[in-house]
Scaffold this motif. Sequence first.
Motif, mmCIF file in Angstrom:
data_model
loop_
_atom_site.group_PDB
_atom_site.id
_atom_site.type_symbol
_atom_site.label_atom_id
_atom_site.label_comp_id
_atom_site.label_asym_id
_atom_site.label_seq_id
_atom_site.Cartn_x
_atom_site.Cartn_y
_atom_site.Cartn_z
ATOM 1 N N ASN A 1 7.836 0.264 -20.370
ATOM 2 C CA ASN A 1 6.776 -0.379 -19.596
ATOM 3 C C ASN A 1 6.528 0.398 -18.312
ATOM 4 O O ASN A 1 6.104 -0.162 -17.304
ATOM 5 N N GLY A 2 6.823 1.686 -18.348
ATOM 6 C CA GLY A 2 6.518 2.556 -17.229
ATOM 7 C C GLY A 2 7.568 2.572 -16.145
ATOM 8 O O GLY A 2 8.668 2.019 -16.279
ATOM 9 N N ILE A 3 7.202 3.212 -15.044
ATOM 10 C CA ILE A 3 8.081 3.359 -13.883
ATOM 11 C C ILE A 3 7.327 2.872 -12.653
ATOM 12 O O ILE A 3 6.253 3.392 -12.312
ATOM 13 N N PHE A 4 7.878 1.874 -11.971
ATOM 14 C CA PHE A 4 7.283 1.378 -10.736
ATOM 15 C C PHE A 4 8.036 1.981 -9.564
ATOM 16 O O PHE A 4 9.269 1.919 -9.506
ATOM 17 N N LYS B 1 0.850 -1.188 0.000
ATOM 18 C CA LYS B 1 0.000 0.000 0.000
ATOM 19 C C LYS B 1 0.889 1.242 0.000
ATOM 20 O O LYS B 1 1.829 1.341 0.779
ATOM 21 N N GLY B 2 0.599 2.170 -0.878
ATOM 22 C CA GLY B 2 1.413 3.375 -0.986
ATOM 23 C C GLY B 2 2.379 3.340 -2.155
ATOM 24 O O GLY B 2 2.915 4.391 -2.547
ATOM 25 N N ASP B 3 2.633 2.155 -2.724
ATOM 26 C CA ASP B 3 3.468 2.072 -3.927
ATOM 27 C C ASP B 3 2.770 2.809 -5.072
ATOM 28 O O ASP B 3 1.545 2.969 -5.067
ATOM 29 N N GLU B 4 3.556 3.217 -6.068
ATOM 30 C CA GLU B 4 2.994 3.967 -7.190
ATOM 31 C C GLU B 4 3.497 3.413 -8.515
ATOM 32 O O GLU B 4 4.514 2.724 -8.569
ATOM 33 N N TYR B 5 2.764 3.749 -9.556
ATOM 34 C CA TYR B 5 3.140 3.286 -10.893
ATOM 35 C C TYR B 5 2.817 4.374 -11.909
ATOM 36 O O TYR B 5 1.695 4.889 -11.940
ATOM 37 N N ILE B 6 3.811 4.730 -12.702
ATOM 38 C CA ILE B 6 3.618 5.657 -13.816
ATOM 39 C C ILE B 6 3.566 4.806 -15.078
ATOM 40 O O ILE B 6 4.556 4.200 -15.471
ATOM 41 N N ALA B 7 2.389 4.739 -15.678
ATOM 42 C CA ALA B 7 2.175 3.857 -16.827
ATOM 43 C C ALA B 7 2.858 4.395 -18.080
ATOM 44 O O ALA B 7 3.382 5.515 -18.107
ATOM 45 N N ALA B 8 2.831 3.580 -19.131
ATOM 46 C CA ALA B 8 3.468 3.961 -20.392
ATOM 47 C C ALA B 8 2.905 5.260 -20.937
ATOM 48 O O ALA B 8 3.618 6.039 -21.586
ATOM 49 N N ASP B 9 1.602 5.527 -20.664
ATOM 50 C CA ASP B 9 0.988 6.761 -21.163
ATOM 51 C C ASP B 9 1.123 7.912 -20.167
ATOM 52 O O ASP B 9 0.455 8.935 -20.296
ATOM 53 N N ASN B 10 1.987 7.715 -19.146
ATOM 54 C CA ASN B 10 2.295 8.719 -18.123
ATOM 55 C C ASN B 10 1.166 8.954 -17.119
ATOM 56 O O ASN B 10 1.210 9.921 -16.346
ATOM 57 N N SER B 11 0.164 8.077 -17.101
ATOM 58 C CA SER B 11 -0.843 8.130 -16.040
ATOM 59 C C SER B 11 -0.208 7.617 -14.750
ATOM 60 O O SER B 11 0.466 6.584 -14.756
ATOM 61 N N ARG B 12 -0.416 8.347 -13.670
ATOM 62 C CA ARG B 12 0.182 7.946 -12.393
ATOM 63 C C ARG B 12 -0.893 7.385 -11.468
ATOM 64 O O ARG B 12 -1.974 7.972 -11.322
ATOM 65 N N TYR B 13 -0.578 6.241 -10.848
ATOM 66 C CA TYR B 13 -1.510 5.564 -9.954
ATOM 67 C C TYR B 13 -0.841 5.303 -8.608
ATOM 68 O O TYR B 13 0.379 5.137 -8.526
ATOM 69 N N LYS B 14 -1.675 5.242 -7.579
ATOM 70 C CA LYS B 14 -1.179 4.930 -6.241
ATOM 71 C C LYS B 14 -1.957 3.760 -5.666
ATOM 72 O O LYS B 14 -3.194 3.720 -5.751
#
Length: 367
Positions: free
Chosen positions: A269-272, A71-84
């Motif tokens: 493949n984004g940034i984890f 919980k709290g990890d984030e992911y910046i997807a290939a289309d630059n959408s950022r999720y938490k």
Amino acid sequence: MKAKIKEKQVKMGVIPVAKRYVFLSALLVLTFVLTGGAALGAHYDMPRGQYFTLLDENNNVIHQTGTKVYKGDEYIAADNSRYKVIDIDGTTARCAYQGQEKMPALDFSTRKNAWVFGGSRLAPVQANKKPTIALYHTHSDESYVAGDGAESVNGKGGIYDIGQTLSNRLQQLGFNVQYNRNNHNPHDVNAYSRSRKTAASLLKQQPDVILDIHRDAVPASQYQTEVAGKEVTKVKLVVGNQNPNMKTNLEFAKRIKAAMDNKAPGLSNGIFIGKGDYNQDLSPRAMLIEVGAHTNQKSDAKEGVTVFADTLPGLMGMNTVNANNAPAAKPLTGQSQGAGTTILIILVVVAAAAGGFYLLNRGSTSK
């Protein structure tokens, strides 16, 4: 009476045990923190055959990873959408959309891709010097079933072939390469502790970038793609969120992704951004990359890492028109000395503490 007994104990060299324990405990805690040991427990991979699936608010799959997700990890997807990650349910991580990540604008038509870290601008080049990239593998067993016959090979896995392919291509492009092939097996929670020594030794040579090369453990579709008509695996960047360089590491990752998106659309493949430090506290230009998964063809992973290498000259301020003959150069090394500074601080603290402990004992035994 008690005061006289205590005074006599001090003169005889008997220091209260609690006082010694407090002193030594403080020393051990400080050393543990300075060496990055506090975050090592977060470096967990999922058991074989298991992986995490990240879902958005509409239950759409946005990412899959063989790394344990918190919980709290984030992911910046290939289309630059950022999720938490806001909730964990078994191996499902439910995420909330955070907006579009603002990516750096890179000008590949010039050699002015200066890097900005923490408000200080690093010049991209010095005349007649080549940038240096250091490579190593924390998980030395990682392999590709299609190419190595197994997902894990005790000894030196197929990931070394990926590292060698990257090294060869970088040298062809005009980089200096320091490739360390140390074996850090077994693949357990202590692997990063063992590879930390390798990373620190590489950083003594002051490379401009240091890459820890891995492969993921998810279905092949997560990484399989086509770039410029070639079947390749995507490349993911991983940033640890538990180190003092996190902001600069992430800025560096975003610049790498921007270069990939510009030169090889579809490769990223984004940034984890996950729990742990991944030894990135040693340098603001330390990066972990995932080149495909064990389910992908190793030949495709080689193609993917080759394309990845081709995106780096422009990022490093090299002449991208004729990279083989360009007078490449390295950025200023001020921020690349993080490992040396950390080690020096540790030595000073330990020496000072040892001296204080000696004086404490000496003073207590004097008559």
